[in-house]
Design a protein around this motif. Sequence first.
Motif, mmCIF file in Angstrom:
data_model
loop_
_atom_site.group_PDB
_atom_site.id
_atom_site.type_symbol
_atom_site.label_atom_id
_atom_site.label_comp_id
_atom_site.label_asym_id
_atom_site.label_seq_id
_atom_site.Cartn_x
_atom_site.Cartn_y
_atom_site.Cartn_z
ATOM 1 N N ILE A 41 -7.019 2.150 -3.625
ATOM 2 C CA ILE A 41 -6.671 0.764 -3.293
ATOM 3 C C ILE A 41 -7.766 0.076 -2.482
ATOM 4 C CG2 ILE A 41 -5.070 -0.698 -1.998
ATOM 5 C CD1 ILE A 41 -2.886 1.342 -2.595
ATOM 6 N N ILE A 58 0.810 -1.218 0.000
ATOM 7 C CA ILE A 58 0.000 0.000 0.000
ATOM 8 C C ILE A 58 0.844 1.270 0.000
ATOM 9 C CG2 ILE A 58 -1.742 1.316 1.244
ATOM 10 C CD1 ILE A 58 -2.866 -1.279 2.313
ATOM 11 N N ALA A 68 -5.009 -1.754 7.096
ATOM 12 C CA ALA A 68 -5.163 -1.429 5.674
ATOM 13 C C ALA A 68 -5.692 -0.017 5.474
ATOM 14 C CB ALA A 68 -6.087 -2.443 5.015
ATOM 15 N N ALA A 120 -5.652 2.443 2.239
ATOM 16 C CA ALA A 120 -6.613 1.755 1.380
ATOM 17 C C ALA A 120 -7.967 2.441 1.532
ATOM 18 C CB ALA A 120 -6.723 0.287 1.777
#
Lengths: 180, 180
Positions: free
Chosen positions: A80, A68, A95, A100
């Motif tokens: 993402i 990432i 994440a 993300a």
Amino acid sequence: MSVRLDARILLVDDDDRLRGRLAVALEDRGYRVFQANCVTAAMAVVPDAPTHAVLDLKMPGGSGLTLIEPLLVALPELRIVVLTGYGSIATTVDAIRLGAVNYLSKPADADMVLAAFVRGDDAPLAEAPEYDPPSLARTEWEHIQRVLDDCGGNITKAAQKLGLHRRTLQRKLQIWPPNR
Amino acid sequence: MSVRLDARILLVDDDDRLRGRLAVALEDRGYRVFQANCVTAAMAVVPDAPTHAVLDLKMPGGSGLTLIEPLLVALPELRIVVLTGYGSIATTVDAIRLGAVNYLSKPADADMVLAAFVRGDDAPLAEAPEYDPPSLARTEWEHIQRVLDDCGGNITKAAQKLGLHRRTLQRKLQIWPPNR
DNA sequence: ACAGAGCGCGACAAAACGCCGCAGCGGATG
DNA sequence: CATCCGCTGCGGCGTTTTGTCGCGCTCTGT
């Protein structure tokens, strides 16, 4: 709101079949798709300037989480979505904090992936408590689906990972599909 | 790494008993604690300049998610942890994107809350997804615990929300407590 | 004191599960 | 090509777990 048609989507997953299916489905919808089966292959796609990316968490070369940051450094506009076998709160937190825009559990089809991108596009909803506790049967079904997918559809392996008999899993799958 | 002792912790939860227990446990550890049972009461604590906050999602006056943004506007340094009955990936995504540093599922004790603050402090781990699929029995147990807690320990309500008989839940709880 | 809601538990039939075995079916392997 | 190997689908059977009643008990509130 939906993903614009000139989007260039990067798929990173070590499972060739799953990734291939997803790629075809996305291409059928008119999107340009790049594929990579490991972390290094994914970074090699950077020059192609993808606008969206789907990262699998569990890969031999390293977790999708490690991808990432470098991806966002190279392509700050990249949207993402992280895709994983069985969703966990802990990895979700990591994440999203890493940048993300969303998080998905397998099995996820093309529409779910596109919807995940969109949810990242519009303003955060910041509500929808939808507070009805899922029934035990429902969570069981979902977990079975995740593990089954993680085992590539192999009922025998899935059964032993789930801690139940192959025959039992077989019967559960036979009885339940209607709910899907 | 741990939460510094001069931290001022704001607890927002409509469940007086749970909030009270957590408050006492945190005060025992030497922290200054403020309490609020709804969204408006929480905003009223802003002048006290809390450094950390625990927000429950399910409250009569509105979701704790709606609190994150205004709190961060008023107190940019505030470290927020979101606490909820049963963890959901979707609300986790929203919470982190809104600026929370972590996300917890009930039941959560003081140590878990403090650990959640810390995880927000240090650099993201971004690795070791510990990929062993949880057994079916394990996920069942965890879900039962969450719903039970959400029902305030009421076995009858929990059973019907879980979609199984009170007698069955009773038996499951009788057999399993050793694991806890 | 009394109604109402929960809890704990015994009993019994119905359903689900564990476990065995067998046949069929591709994919390696020699 | 023959063979082995692993996986699937399915039948049967004994065991375990659930669903469903019902009973007495405690706690709470008006």
